[in-house]
Design an enzyme around this catalytic site. Structure first.
Site, PDB file in Angstrom:
ATOM      1  N   HIS A   8       0.691  -1.180   0.052  1.00  0.00           N
ATOM      2  CA  HIS A   8      -0.184  -0.004   0.175  1.00  0.00           C
ATOM      3  C   HIS A   8       0.789   1.229  -0.073  1.00  0.00           C
ATOM      4  O   HIS A   8       1.975   1.174   0.589  1.00  0.00           O
ATOM      5  CB  HIS A   8      -0.838   0.011   1.124  1.00  0.00           C
ATOM      6  CG  HIS A   8      -0.229   0.082   2.645  1.00  0.00           C
ATOM      7  ND1 HIS A   8       0.120   1.158   3.225  1.00  0.00           N
ATOM      8  CD2 HIS A   8       0.250  -0.889   3.340  1.00  0.00           C
ATOM      9  CE1 HIS A   8       0.567   0.851   4.364  1.00  0.00           C
ATOM     10  NE2 HIS A   8       0.829  -0.386   4.593  1.00  0.00           N
ATOM     11  N   ASP A  57      -0.759   4.285   0.744  1.00  0.00           N
ATOM     12  CA  ASP A  57      -1.188   5.116   1.716  1.00  0.00           C
ATOM     13  C   ASP A  57      -0.546   5.151   3.154  1.00  0.00           C
ATOM     14  O   ASP A  57       0.116   4.048   3.413  1.00  0.00           O
ATOM     15  CB  ASP A  57      -2.893   5.050   1.890  1.00  0.00           C
ATOM     16  CG  ASP A  57      -3.154   3.644   2.709  1.00  0.00           C
ATOM     17  OD1 ASP A  57      -2.581   2.519   2.316  1.00  0.00           O
ATOM     18  OD2 ASP A  57      -4.125   3.234   3.353  1.00  0.00           O
ATOM     19  N   ASP A  85       6.418   1.882   6.932  1.00  0.00           N
ATOM     20  CA  ASP A  85       5.119   1.445   6.536  1.00  0.00           C
ATOM     21  C   ASP A  85       4.416   2.203   5.537  1.00  0.00           C
ATOM     22  O   ASP A  85       3.657   2.969   6.008  1.00  0.00           O
ATOM     23  CB  ASP A  85       4.231   1.102   8.049  1.00  0.00           C
ATOM     24  CG  ASP A  85       3.132   0.391   7.715  1.00  0.00           C
ATOM     25  OD1 ASP A  85       2.827  -0.484   6.634  1.00  0.00           O
ATOM     26  OD2 ASP A  85       2.372   0.555   8.690  1.00  0.00           O
ATOM     27  N   GLU A 115      -5.393   0.825   2.812  1.00  0.00           N
ATOM     28  CA  GLU A 115      -4.796  -0.051   3.696  1.00  0.00           C
ATOM     29  C   GLU A 115      -5.198   0.137   5.160  1.00  0.00           C
ATOM     30  O   GLU A 115      -5.244  -0.653   6.001  1.00  0.00           O
ATOM     31  CB  GLU A 115      -3.519  -0.687   3.531  1.00  0.00           C
ATOM     32  CG  GLU A 115      -3.226  -2.174   4.132  1.00  0.00           C
ATOM     33  CD  GLU A 115      -2.648  -1.968   5.577  1.00  0.00           C
ATOM     34  OE1 GLU A 115      -2.651  -2.967   6.156  1.00  0.00           O
ATOM     35  OE2 GLU A 115      -2.328  -1.100   6.094  1.00  0.00           O
TER      36      GLU A 115
HETATM   37 ZN   LIG Z   1       1.240  -1.289   6.340  1.00  0.00          ZN
END
Ligand SMILES: [Zn+2]
Length: 383
Positions: free
Chosen positions: A75, A77, A108, A142
């Protein structure tokens, strides 16, 4: 024809971090990925889903039409930066200092997406005639609702003949050293809201009332008295926690009319949410409750059993990092729960030490080794 694309993930991660793509905003993040993939021979399809006030952009990109088909998933986002004053740098500047990349998404998982692309470019430079096909499923939904992202893209992929033979999610899974952990499954999570209705009355005349607290406690007792299971090969035992218990009563001499409880069950592959919900119904019926039960599952448990795919992943990780990965199923849920409905899926990525934190970061050396791992995974799976 393959045009040279950077095999260094760091500038790619910086370009991604400079797009402030807090869910559901995209701010050009998927364009960064698409512009790098097209010269590598990927057919790119943008898939926009969601209501007018929550439009989500997603990208599916595929190179080749044959099997085996390997899909890299992730992802672009990110979660909001939170307290801006606490950040040393602008969270969307992508600053590199002392060998560490800082910014929201560094860990992340814009760093992971950058490592995917750099690893792919590196692999294709050496193996332009590889067998099978490679795809990327990159979502912009996500971190928040997870409704108009991976789940919807997979429906589109199924309808268009793009379901892969295996998928790797690049979430940060390593615990303390890059390479130490592969996730091959996740526990499921079930939330239950129980309302038991009785008959209100005076506590001195209980025969004229029906105490819903007593019935609710009687229903919960057997559920709490013994473990729901003893764990399985790759999972710890299922846990059931009563997370709320409420009767809203302030008078000691009144039997209330209603008692409510909330439960959260984190379950392994011995259970399905449907079977657990039926178990709750059975317990409530056995206690003679007049009740209402609302159960919602945020993800079923899944397990990709060790086999050729997980073995190939382990070999690639060991070769590129020098670390032998452990197979793990801990943590919360991830988008892998949607993918598991279609094909074997595993998760491997960076050390998740700073995810969602202020001053989120990723060592540039780690990002480069991660790109090397994603390159080696393709070499293992597609030759
Ligand atoms: Zn993540």
């Amino acid at each position: 024809m393959i045009r040279a694309v950077s095999t260094d993930p760091v500038p790619i991660a910086q370009a991604l971090i400079r797009c402030p793509s807090v869910t559901p905003a995209d701010e050009g993040a998927l364009d960064v990925v698409q512009r790098l993939l097209e010269p590598l021979g990927f057919d790119c399809t943008r898939l926009v889903f969601g209501p007018e006030d929550y439009r989500v952009d997603n990208l599916f990109a595929r190179r080749g039409g044959e099997g085996p088909h390997v899909c890299y998933c992730g992802h672009t986002d990110v979660v909001p930066p939170g307290n801006l004053a606490a950040w040393t740098d602008d969270p969307f500047a992508g600053v590199v200092r002392d060998g560490v990349l800082y910014g929201r998404g560094a860990c992340d998982m814009k760093g992971g997406i950058a490592a995917f692309v750099a690893g792919l470019a590196d692999y294709l430079a050496v193996h332009p005639g590889h067998r099978g096909s490679i795809s990327l499923l990159i979502t912009g939904d996500e971190e928040a609702r997870s409704v108009d992202g991976t789940a919807r893209v997979l429906e589109w992929m199924a309808a268009n003949g793009h379901i892969p033979d295996m998928a790797l999610v690049g979430e940060p899974t390593s615990r303390s050293t890059l390479g130490d952990t592969i996730k091959i499954g996740r526990r499921g999570s079930l939330n239950a809201h129980i309302t038991v209705t009785g008959v209100q009355g005076h506590s001195a005349y209980p025969a004229k009332a029906d105490n819903p607290i007593h019935r609710l406690v009687a229903a919960l007792g057997p559920l709490l008295a013994a473990p729901l299971d003893n764990g399985s090969d790759f999972f710890p035992p299922t846990t059931l926690q009563v997370t709320g218990f409420d009767v809203g009563n302030t008078a000691t001499n009144v039997i209330p009319a209603v008692a409510k409880a909330m439960l959260n069950i984190r379950f392994n592959n011995h259970h399905t949410s449907a079977a657990l919900t039926e178990r709750l119904h059975a317990a409530l019926r056995a206690a003679g409750c007049s009740y209402d039960l609302v159960a919602e599952c945020s993800g079923e448990s899944f397990l990709t059993r060790p086999g050729p795919f997980v073995d190939a992943l382990s070999r690639a990780i060991e070769r590129s990092t020098g670390v032998v990965p452990a197979l793990d199923t801990g943590g919360g849920t991830s988008d892998a729960r949607f993918i598991a409905r279609y094909c074997p899926v595993a998760e491997f990525g960076a050390v998740g030490a700073t995810l969602h934190q202020v001053n989120e970061s990723a060592p540039v050396d780690e990002l480069r080794r991660l790109a090397g791992t994603y390159r080696e995974v393709l070499a293992e799976l597609l030759g």
